[in-house]
Design a protein around this motif. Structure first.
Motif, PDB file in Angstrom:
ATOM      1  N   TRP A  17       9.221  -1.189   9.408  1.00  0.00           N
ATOM      2  CA  TRP A  17       8.829  -1.052   7.996  1.00  0.00           C
ATOM      3  C   TRP A  17       7.468  -0.405   7.877  1.00  0.00           C
ATOM      4  N   ALA A  18       7.202   0.118   6.691  1.00  0.00           N
ATOM      5  CA  ALA A  18       5.869   0.623   6.343  1.00  0.00           C
ATOM      6  C   ALA A  18       5.585   0.142   4.932  1.00  0.00           C
ATOM      7  N   TYR A  19       4.462  -0.552   4.771  1.00  0.00           N
ATOM      8  CA  TYR A  19       4.167  -1.128   3.467  1.00  0.00           C
ATOM      9  C   TYR A  19       3.508  -0.081   2.568  1.00  0.00           C
ATOM     10  N   VAL A  20       3.936  -0.031   1.320  1.00  0.00           N
ATOM     11  CA  VAL A  20       3.378   0.911   0.339  1.00  0.00           C
ATOM     12  C   VAL A  20       2.628   0.090  -0.710  1.00  0.00           C
ATOM     13  N   GLN A  21       1.318   0.097  -0.580  1.00  0.00           N
ATOM     14  CA  GLN A  21       0.495  -0.707  -1.493  1.00  0.00           C
ATOM     15  C   GLN A  21       0.462  -0.093  -2.889  1.00  0.00           C
ATOM     16  N   GLU A  22       0.385   1.258  -2.923  1.00  0.00           N
ATOM     17  CA  GLU A  22       0.302   1.926  -4.224  1.00  0.00           C
ATOM     18  C   GLU A  22       1.416   2.946  -4.347  1.00  0.00           C
ATOM     19  N   PRO A  23       2.476   2.563  -5.004  1.00  0.00           N
ATOM     20  CA  PRO A  23       3.598   3.489  -5.148  1.00  0.00           C
ATOM     21  C   PRO A  23       3.211   4.722  -5.971  1.00  0.00           C
ATOM     22  N   ILE A  24       3.862   5.814  -5.695  1.00  0.00           N
ATOM     23  CA  ILE A  24       3.626   7.033  -6.473  1.00  0.00           C
ATOM     24  C   ILE A  24       4.924   7.432  -7.173  1.00  0.00           C
ATOM     25  N   ASP A  25       4.804   8.445  -8.031  1.00  0.00           N
ATOM     26  CA  ASP A  25       5.981   8.938  -8.737  1.00  0.00           C
ATOM     27  C   ASP A  25       7.093   9.258  -7.751  1.00  0.00           C
ATOM     28  N   GLY A  26       8.268   8.892  -8.119  1.00  0.00           N
ATOM     29  CA  GLY A  26       9.392   9.214  -7.259  1.00  0.00           C
ATOM     30  C   GLY A  26       9.736   8.103  -6.288  1.00  0.00           C
TER      31      GLY A  26
ATOM     32  N   ASP B 299       7.961   0.621  -8.861  1.00  0.00           N
ATOM     33  CA  ASP B 299       6.637   0.933  -9.399  1.00  0.00           C
ATOM     34  C   ASP B 299       5.637  -0.175  -9.066  1.00  0.00           C
ATOM     35  N   ARG B 300       5.991  -0.973  -8.068  1.00  0.00           N
ATOM     36  CA  ARG B 300       5.092  -2.039  -7.615  1.00  0.00           C
ATOM     37  C   ARG B 300       5.061  -1.978  -6.083  1.00  0.00           C
ATOM     38  N   PRO B 301       4.092  -2.648  -5.455  1.00  0.00           N
ATOM     39  CA  PRO B 301       4.030  -2.578  -3.998  1.00  0.00           C
ATOM     40  C   PRO B 301       5.374  -2.954  -3.365  1.00  0.00           C
ATOM     41  N   PHE B 302       5.749  -2.224  -2.344  1.00  0.00           N
ATOM     42  CA  PHE B 302       7.028  -2.479  -1.680  1.00  0.00           C
ATOM     43  C   PHE B 302       6.925  -1.973  -0.254  1.00  0.00           C
ATOM     44  N   ALA B 303       7.993  -2.061   0.476  1.00  0.00           N
ATOM     45  CA  ALA B 303       7.991  -1.546   1.843  1.00  0.00           C
ATOM     46  C   ALA B 303       9.164  -0.588   2.025  1.00  0.00           C
ATOM     47  N   TRP B 304       8.894   0.520   2.708  1.00  0.00           N
ATOM     48  CA  TRP B 304       9.994   1.311   3.246  1.00  0.00           C
ATOM     49  C   TRP B 304      10.423   0.631   4.533  1.00  0.00           C
ATOM     50  N   ALA B 305      11.694   0.445   4.674  1.00  0.00           N
ATOM     51  CA  ALA B 305      12.136  -0.262   5.875  1.00  0.00           C
ATOM     52  C   ALA B 305      13.389   0.372   6.431  1.00  0.00           C
ATOM     53  N   THR B 306      13.540   0.297   7.736  1.00  0.00           N
ATOM     54  CA  THR B 306      14.840   0.591   8.327  1.00  0.00           C
ATOM     55  C   THR B 306      15.586  -0.729   8.385  1.00  0.00           C
ATOM     56  N   ILE B 307      16.793  -0.681   7.861  1.00  0.00           N
ATOM     57  CA  ILE B 307      17.574  -1.904   7.694  1.00  0.00           C
ATOM     58  C   ILE B 307      18.905  -1.723   8.409  1.00  0.00           C
ATOM     59  N   GLN B 308      19.173  -2.589   9.324  1.00  0.00           N
ATOM     60  CA  GLN B 308      20.471  -2.551   9.999  1.00  0.00           C
ATOM     61  C   GLN B 308      21.391  -3.536   9.292  1.00  0.00           C
TER      62      GLN B 308
ATOM     63  N   THR C 185       8.908  -6.518  -1.999  1.00  0.00           N
ATOM     64  CA  THR C 185       8.130  -7.735  -1.757  1.00  0.00           C
ATOM     65  C   THR C 185       6.674  -7.437  -2.049  1.00  0.00           C
ATOM     66  N   ASP C 186       6.008  -8.384  -2.706  1.00  0.00           N
ATOM     67  CA  ASP C 186       4.578  -8.189  -2.959  1.00  0.00           C
ATOM     68  C   ASP C 186       3.769  -8.874  -1.863  1.00  0.00           C
TER      69      ASP C 186
END
Ligand SMILES: [Zn+2]
Length: 299
Positions: free
Chosen positions: A79-88, A92-101, A115-116
């Motif tokens: 995973w990579a946590y995204v504290q400040e989401p951008i357009d697209g 629109d809140r903090p989340f994580a990009w994750a690889t999910i099996q 997840t916050d």
């Protein structure tokens, strides 16, 4: 002669979106999403690719055309946590990009996990898809994934009947006669009430029952201000009572005395309901009431 590097920034964008054909494999995947199912495709070697591909990236062989429903839940692998989401970004809140099996898949897909709390993220975190209201056959039909619910706060009201087995039945049989039955562990020389068939300290079997007096001493008590169907009024007092000759206290109501006068060391005696009203239940004991004897010094 050195020169500054030439830099030009290009933005490639298709504001209206562009149409391309999906091919049969991705098309099947997206069509299934519309039905809120996630499918993978089986490779010639038997692995399940999610999202499905037309060719097995490991071997270059075409896939089999056998579609397999997977998930919907899965496990985060990276995973990579995204504290400040951008357009697209999908949220629109903090989340994580994750690889999910997903369960049943041999490959992982990339999606957003809502997840916050970045501390929650770990390899092995279980996640479930959260679907959009109106699926359209697009990867965004899955709005995002959310961590598995492992805790809930709820009000609980449990009603149950105790089927008195073994020792408890013996004890209640005594209560039906107006007698407290305990048992003595021969090894520890301790007397337990209610009667039990084995010693909680050493595990020895306890044989015979022992009739105990229905008098005792309050060791601790609580004044309760919430009504209880078993209590006569509010406030009422519940207490641990060490029956004479017993080594562990039992819990009971205290009655016949104002709540504020109840104290540790107070001598009490069981008040039984009339014999004609008795059943094999604790309701036979109305409460314990003070005997008027001097208080006992508790050790
Ligand atoms: Zn024992």
């Amino acid at each position: 002669m050195p020169s500054d590097p030439l830099v030009a920034q290009h933005v490639l964008e298709f504001p209206g979106g562009y149409t391309r054909t999906t091919g049969p494999v991705i098309g099947r995947f997206l069509s299934e999403l519309r039905g809120r199912r996630i499918v993978g495709v089986r490779t010639a070697e038997g692995r399940v690719l999610v999202p499905p591909l037309e060719y097995d990236p490991a071997t270059g062989e075409p896939v089999t055309g056998e579609y397999v429903e997977v998930g919907p839940a899965g496990t985060v692998t990276t995973w990579a946590y995204v504290q400040e989401p951008i357009d697209g970004h999908p949220l629109d809140r903090p989340f994580a990009w994750a690889t999910i099996q997903l369960d049943g898949a041999d490959t992982a897909l990339v999606h957003a996990v809502d997840t916050d709390n970045p501390k929650l993220l770990r390899a092995g975190l279980r996640v479930w898809p959260v679907w959009r209201d109106r699926p359209t056959g697009h990867i965004t039909d899955i709005s995002h994934f959310a961590p598995e619910v492992t805790k809930i706060v709820s009000t609980v009201r449990a009603e149950y009947r105790l089927q008195a087995g073994g020792a408890l039945r013996v004890f209640l049989g005594g209560v039906a006669r107006g007698v407290f039955l305990g048992g003595r562990c021969e090894t520890c020389d301790k007397v337990y009430v209610p009667y039990r068939m084995s010693c909680p300290e050493c595990g020895s079997a306890i044989g015979d029952t022992l009739e105990l007096p229905d008098t005792g001493t309050i060791t601790t008590f609580a004044i309760n201000n919430l009504p209880d169907p078993r209590a006569p009024e509010v406030p009422f007092v519940s207490a641990y009572i060490l029956l004479d000759e017993a080594d562990i206290p039992m819990i009971a109501l205290i009655g016949g005395v104002p709540a504020h006068e109840v104290r540790q060391g107070m001598r009490v005696k069981a008040v039984w309901v009339p014999e004609s009203e008795r059943t094999a239940s604790m309701a036979n004991i109305r409460w314990f009431a003070p005997t008027g004897e001097p208080d006992v010094e508790l050790s």
